[in-house]
Design a protein around this motif. Structure first.
Motif, PDB file in Angstrom:
ATOM      1  N   ILE A 132      61.010 -14.539 -29.057  1.00 28.56           N
ATOM      2  CA  ILE A 132      61.605 -14.826 -27.752  1.00 28.56           C
ATOM      3  C   ILE A 132      62.979 -14.184 -27.629  1.00 28.56           C
ATOM      4  CG2 ILE A 132      62.519 -16.665 -26.297  1.00 28.56           C
ATOM      5  CD1 ILE A 132      59.542 -16.535 -26.214  1.00 28.56           C
ATOM      6  N   LEU A 133      63.750 -14.214 -28.718  1.00 26.31           N
ATOM      7  CA  LEU A 133      65.073 -13.585 -28.704  1.00 26.31           C
ATOM      8  C   LEU A 133      64.963 -12.108 -28.366  1.00 26.31           C
ATOM      9  CD1 LEU A 133      68.117 -13.396 -29.318  1.00 26.31           C
ATOM     10  CD2 LEU A 133      67.516 -13.076 -31.732  1.00 26.31           C
ATOM     11  N   SER A 163      48.430 -15.560 -11.013  1.00 28.30           N
ATOM     12  CA  SER A 163      48.515 -16.934 -11.520  1.00 28.30           C
ATOM     13  C   SER A 163      49.845 -17.091 -12.251  1.00 28.30           C
ATOM     14  CB  SER A 163      47.350 -17.242 -12.461  1.00 28.30           C
ATOM     15  OG  SER A 163      47.292 -16.281 -13.501  1.00 28.30           O
ATOM     16  N   ALA A 164      50.927 -17.063 -11.486  1.00 27.53           N
ATOM     17  CA  ALA A 164      52.264 -17.089 -12.071  1.00 27.53           C
ATOM     18  C   ALA A 164      52.619 -18.501 -12.519  1.00 27.53           C
ATOM     19  CB  ALA A 164      53.288 -16.589 -11.062  1.00 27.53           C
ATOM     20  N   SER A 165      53.461 -18.576 -13.547  1.00 26.84           N
ATOM     21  CA  SER A 165      53.961 -19.867 -14.004  1.00 26.84           C
ATOM     22  C   SER A 165      55.266 -20.190 -13.282  1.00 26.84           C
ATOM     23  CB  SER A 165      54.188 -19.831 -15.516  1.00 26.84           C
ATOM     24  OG  SER A 165      55.250 -18.950 -15.834  1.00 26.84           O
ATOM     25  N   GLY A 221      59.330 -10.292 -16.360  1.00 27.32           N
ATOM     26  CA  GLY A 221      59.395 -10.752 -17.749  1.00 27.32           C
ATOM     27  C   GLY A 221      59.054 -12.210 -17.939  1.00 27.32           C
ATOM     28  N   THR A 222      59.231 -13.022 -16.901  1.00 26.23           N
ATOM     29  CA  THR A 222      58.971 -14.464 -17.025  1.00 26.23           C
ATOM     30  C   THR A 222      57.713 -14.904 -16.284  1.00 26.23           C
ATOM     31  OG1 THR A 222      60.396 -14.904 -15.094  1.00 26.23           O
ATOM     32  CG2 THR A 222      61.419 -14.977 -17.270  1.00 26.23           C
ATOM     33  N   LEU A 223      57.033 -13.971 -15.652  1.00 25.60           N
ATOM     34  CA  LEU A 223      55.929 -14.302 -14.756  1.00 25.60           C
ATOM     35  C   LEU A 223      54.804 -15.074 -15.428  1.00 25.60           C
ATOM     36  CD1 LEU A 223      54.868 -13.842 -11.845  1.00 25.60           C
ATOM     37  CD2 LEU A 223      53.749 -11.780 -12.695  1.00 25.60           C
ATOM     38  N   ARG A 224      54.412 -14.619 -16.632  1.00 25.80           N
ATOM     39  CA  ARG A 224      53.245 -15.228 -17.281  1.00 25.80           C
ATOM     40  C   ARG A 224      53.542 -15.665 -18.717  1.00 25.80           C
ATOM     41  NH1 ARG A 224      50.848 -10.814 -14.532  1.00 25.80           N
ATOM     42  NH2 ARG A 224      49.373 -11.450 -12.895  1.00 25.80           N
ATOM     43  N   LEU A 225      54.773 -15.974 -19.009  1.00 26.35           N
ATOM     44  CA  LEU A 225      55.085 -16.420 -20.376  1.00 26.35           C
ATOM     45  C   LEU A 225      54.164 -17.562 -20.798  1.00 26.35           C
ATOM     46  CD1 LEU A 225      58.990 -16.360 -20.408  1.00 26.35           C
ATOM     47  CD2 LEU A 225      57.444 -14.823 -21.602  1.00 26.35           C
ATOM     48  N   PRO A 226      53.670 -17.550 -22.064  1.00 27.91           N
ATOM     49  CA  PRO A 226      54.044 -16.675 -23.186  1.00 27.91           C
ATOM     50  C   PRO A 226      53.228 -15.384 -23.291  1.00 27.91           C
ATOM     51  CG  PRO A 226      52.609 -18.377 -23.986  1.00 27.91           C
ATOM     52  CD  PRO A 226      52.786 -18.643 -22.518  1.00 27.91           C
ATOM     53  N   ALA A 227      52.522 -14.985 -22.221  1.00 30.23           N
ATOM     54  CA  ALA A 227      51.781 -13.729 -22.257  1.00 30.23           C
ATOM     55  C   ALA A 227      52.731 -12.567 -21.985  1.00 30.23           C
ATOM     56  CB  ALA A 227      50.660 -13.736 -21.229  1.00 30.23           C
ATOM     57  N   LEU A 259      47.519  -9.922 -23.967  1.00 30.46           N
ATOM     58  CA  LEU A 259      48.356  -9.787 -25.151  1.00 30.46           C
ATOM     59  C   LEU A 259      49.498 -10.785 -25.063  1.00 30.46           C
ATOM     60  CD1 LEU A 259      48.528  -7.817 -27.670  1.00 30.46           C
ATOM     61  CD2 LEU A 259      50.279  -6.585 -26.376  1.00 30.46           C
ATOM     62  N   SER A 260      49.621 -11.651 -26.055  1.00 28.34           N
ATOM     63  CA  SER A 260      50.715 -12.614 -26.079  1.00 28.34           C
ATOM     64  C   SER A 260      51.957 -11.974 -26.682  1.00 28.34           C
ATOM     65  CB  SER A 260      50.322 -13.843 -26.893  1.00 28.34           C
ATOM     66  OG  SER A 260      50.217 -13.512 -28.266  1.00 28.34           O
ATOM     67  N   LEU A 261      53.091 -12.637 -26.531  1.00 31.50           N
ATOM     68  CA  LEU A 261      54.326 -12.125 -27.116  1.00 31.50           C
ATOM     69  C   LEU A 261      54.213 -11.992 -28.625  1.00 31.50           C
ATOM     70  CD1 LEU A 261      57.207 -13.972 -25.203  1.00 31.50           C
ATOM     71  CD2 LEU A 261      56.595 -11.558 -25.093  1.00 31.50           C
ATOM     72  N   THR A 262      53.603 -12.977 -29.259  1.00 38.99           N
ATOM     73  CA  THR A 262      53.460 -12.942 -30.718  1.00 38.99           C
ATOM     74  C   THR A 262      52.598 -11.779 -31.153  1.00 38.99           C
ATOM     75  OG1 THR A 262      53.682 -15.347 -30.780  1.00 38.99           O
ATOM     76  CG2 THR A 262      52.770 -14.272 -32.735  1.00 38.99           C
ATOM     77  N   GLU A 263      51.514 -11.533 -30.433  1.00 37.23           N
ATOM     78  CA  GLU A 263      50.623 -10.424 -30.769  1.00 37.23           C
ATOM     79  C   GLU A 263      51.279  -9.078 -30.505  1.00 37.23           C
ATOM     80  OE1 GLU A 263      46.340 -12.574 -29.708  1.00 37.23           O
ATOM     81  OE2 GLU A 263      47.500 -11.547 -28.159  1.00 37.23           O
TER      82      GLU A 263
END
Length: 330
Positions: A3-4, A216-218, A263-269, A281-285
């Motif tokens: 995330i950082l 499908s925004a968060s 950048g924040t639209l679909r977090l954590p994707a 694709l997720s942030l971790t992937e």
């Protein structure tokens, strides 16, 4: 840690849009603001001291993308291949034309002026189309490869973003010239900036409403939307009051806000596809190994400090208006 680094990437890209946006805005307005050679040189001289320093933010952002998110950059560039190619062509054309235009005092400069304007327009539209596609999701199949028609990236919604970024960058460029250009350009730049408020507002309203139905925004995207409308309101108020420095700051925030929204639209994707059952694709992937991120963390602070220090020093040294005694870089 992931995330950082996502925040660092967003900060660098936002910084690039906030600073380089007025470069492209000035380029788009160059022919409209001045018809004679002396005036055009002074208009270009307004952003001359900051030009290359602004581009450094993009270089740093690309470095973070490749270093911290190596599994993301390939998918993004392949899924939006045509907008990326157009963007690179626009950047190269604009950058080269700005630097080569005045190399020979005895040469004709009409073609270089046209190249600056065209390069700025192509860059602005391409950035908008690119980000618009990230909002919708890239046309990638389940394997992460481009799916369907290659022209699918030029959907009506993506083209709306392309037109919107022309309005945002041109508004920012006009506000910048009201601060930095010679005094005789101030009133003209102010009028142009106020005329661009309505197109910028229309883009924000239509993009948000249309995007709410298409994606499908968060709820995490709401602060970026509020920031965009707030910055536009602040810019409008400042322009009408003649507070041009405040208007410039507001338009810089306005140009950066779409980056925060994407950048924040679909977090954590980190990336999704517009194709049913397509790639995700997720942030971790998307991120590199924890060890590599830790290593990059030792490099990041001094690099960010250096970039910010150079930018601050440049602004401090060239905060006044361009006049007859100013050194014209281009």
């Amino acid at each position: 840690m992931v995330i950082l680094w996502w925040c660092v990437l967003g900060f660098l890209i936002s910084g690039y849009f906030a600073l380089a946006g007025y470069d492209y805005g000035v380029g788009m307005l160059l022919g409209r603001l001045s018809r004679d050679e002396a005036g055009r040189r002074r208009v270009l001289g307004a952003f001359g001291p900051f030009f290359l320093a602004n581009e450094v933010w993009l270089v740093a952002a690309v470095g973070v993308l490749f270093g911290a998110f190596p599994h993301l950059e390939g998918k993004v560039f392949s899924g939006a291949y045509l907008p990326v190619v157009a963007l690179l062509l626009g950047l190269v054309t604009f950058t080269a034309a700005v630097q080569l235009r005045s190399r020979r005092p005895d040469a004709g400069r009409g073609a270089w002026t046209l190249a600056i304007t065209v390069g700025a327009w192509v860059t602005a539209v391409s950035w908008g189309v690119f980000l618009g596609n990230l909002v919708l999701g890239l046309p990638l199949d389940a394997a992460g490869k481009p799916a369907g028609d290659v022209l699918a990236v030029f959907s009506p919604y993506a083209l709306l973003w392309g037109a919107g970024f022309v309005a945002l960058f041109a508004l920012q460029g006009a506000a910048f010239l009201a601060v930095r250009a010679p005094a005789e350009f101030t009133a003209r730049a102010n009028r142009i900036a106020k005329a661009l408020l309505a197109p910028a507002l229309a883009f924000l309203v239509v993009a948000v409403v249309w995007g709410a139905f298409e994606t499908s925004a968060s709820w995490s995207v709401v602060p970026a939307i509020v920031l965009a409308f707030g910055a536009l309101g602040a810019a409008s108020s400042a322009l009408r009051a003649g507070r041009h420095k405040a208007a410039l700051v507001a338009t810089m925030v306005l140009s950066a806000s779409p980056v925060l929204a994407v950048g924040t639209l679909r977090l954590p994707a980190a990336l999704t596809s517009s194709v049913d059952g397509g790639f995700s694709l997720s942030l971790t992937e998307a991120a590199t190994s924890t060890e590599m991120l830790g290593l990059l963390t030792f490099v990041l602070p001094p690099a960010l400090v250096a970039i910010a220090a150079v930018q601050w020093a440049t602004w401090r040294r060239h905060e006044g208006r361009v006049d007859q005694r100013s050194l014209l870089h281009f």
